[in-house]
Design an enzyme around this catalytic site. Sequence first.
Site, PDB file in Angstrom:
ATOM      1  N   HIS A  95     -19.392 -27.947 -67.781  1.00  0.00           N
ATOM      2  CA  HIS A  95     -18.647 -27.332 -67.299  1.00  0.00           C
ATOM      3  C   HIS A  95     -17.533 -28.378 -68.183  1.00  0.00           C
ATOM      4  O   HIS A  95     -17.706 -29.476 -67.619  1.00  0.00           O
ATOM      5  CB  HIS A  95     -17.836 -26.727 -66.048  1.00  0.00           C
ATOM      6  N   ASP A 144     -14.203 -16.890 -63.360  1.00  0.00           N
ATOM      7  CA  ASP A 144     -13.306 -18.312 -63.344  1.00  0.00           C
ATOM      8  C   ASP A 144     -12.155 -18.458 -62.438  1.00  0.00           C
ATOM      9  O   ASP A 144     -11.123 -19.187 -62.229  1.00  0.00           O
ATOM     10  CB  ASP A 144     -13.006 -18.736 -64.404  1.00  0.00           C
TER      11      ASP A 144
HETATM   12 CA    CA Z   1     -14.095 -23.052 -64.348  1.00  0.00          CA
END
Ligand code: CA
Length: 387
Positions: A226, A348
């Site tokens: 990430h 997200d």
């Molecule tokens: Ca993220």
Amino acid sequence: MSTDRRSFIKHGLAAPFGAALLGKTAAAAAQQRPSAAPASTAQDRPRAPAKVPYKRIATEEAWASREIFEEYRKLLASGPVDPGFEAQWGSLRGGIEGSRIAGKLIELGEPRIADMDAAGIDMQILSLTAPGVQVFDPQTATRLAALSNDQLVEAIRKYPTRYAGLAAVAPQDPSGAAKEIERAMTRLGLKGVIINSHTQGEYLDDQKFWELFEAAEAFNAPIYLHPQTPGPGMLQPYLSRGFERAILGFAHEVAFHTLAIIEAGVFDRFPRLRLVIGHGGEGLPYMLYRIDYMHRRGPRTRPQFAKRLPSEYMRENIYITTSGLAWAPAITMAQSVLGVDRVLYAMDYPYQYDIEEVTLTDEFPISLEDKTKLFQTNAEQVFALKS
Ligand code: CA
């Protein structure tokens, strides 16, 4: 959302051009849009997602613990910090309660479930938000990774059909990280590992970290790589322009890190290792032709280079997710170069909690079979979830 924005997101800069790029399926899908769907309302309300015949599993959904934020606050109070960290979490100086996003991140109870219900999300795969424990000294990081994983497991036990989770680890202590991967996969029931890109400027292509890859491969743990802000050696030109985060810096950081891992020969050494990267693959699928082309020319200064073409590892060892990129031209392009089995849905949350984007993704001009892979079955397979 305006009709213009909707059309841009579905097809590209101009609808006819986008439709031409995508071919007949896109044009046909555009014509099949339900005519009853309101283009916008006075309040410009998002459309509620429709009932669909697949589960929506969102695979890059962030959380954090109060303890981590308290440690961030201590770090901020201790003196000058990495300017990338300051950019991400300097706002915590005002207290956790003063940050709306921090409040969302530490909430793992009913309010989060309600947000998921409103967006039609059946399951979130939770991971510790960036930069996780990677900013701390090895001892603190290892302790907080284990604590976070225990807390995450508690939340998953409360909502076993709604949450799954990835384990936080401290790359600062590669042996400790390897042990935590084993604990997470064999005893905690977590489904993989989250690594928030560089660790105080160090990248995982350095062999000192490879014990961690060895454990991930041995315990069949996919590693979600990430973003965070670019490493200290690269940060300044981004920072001075306000580009250090999601607008550009995050994508460059992870694209760089992924290619570094590939070219260091990590997948030659650990051929069953799997990596997941978000945001449409951080630009890499779009660039693969040129990356392969330049790879073939061979190393100029490097002592070693991966044995095969970067695109081969992208298609065999790497998965990408749609996080933050509810955009048919980009995602269908990635599906066409990597294969439909390698692209997974992600929202997200809470950073890009945009209900309308769920509907936009439902309406991608792809078959129901491919949509089911995108939203559900690819995630079930990659993260070994029960269907
Ligand atoms: Ca993220």
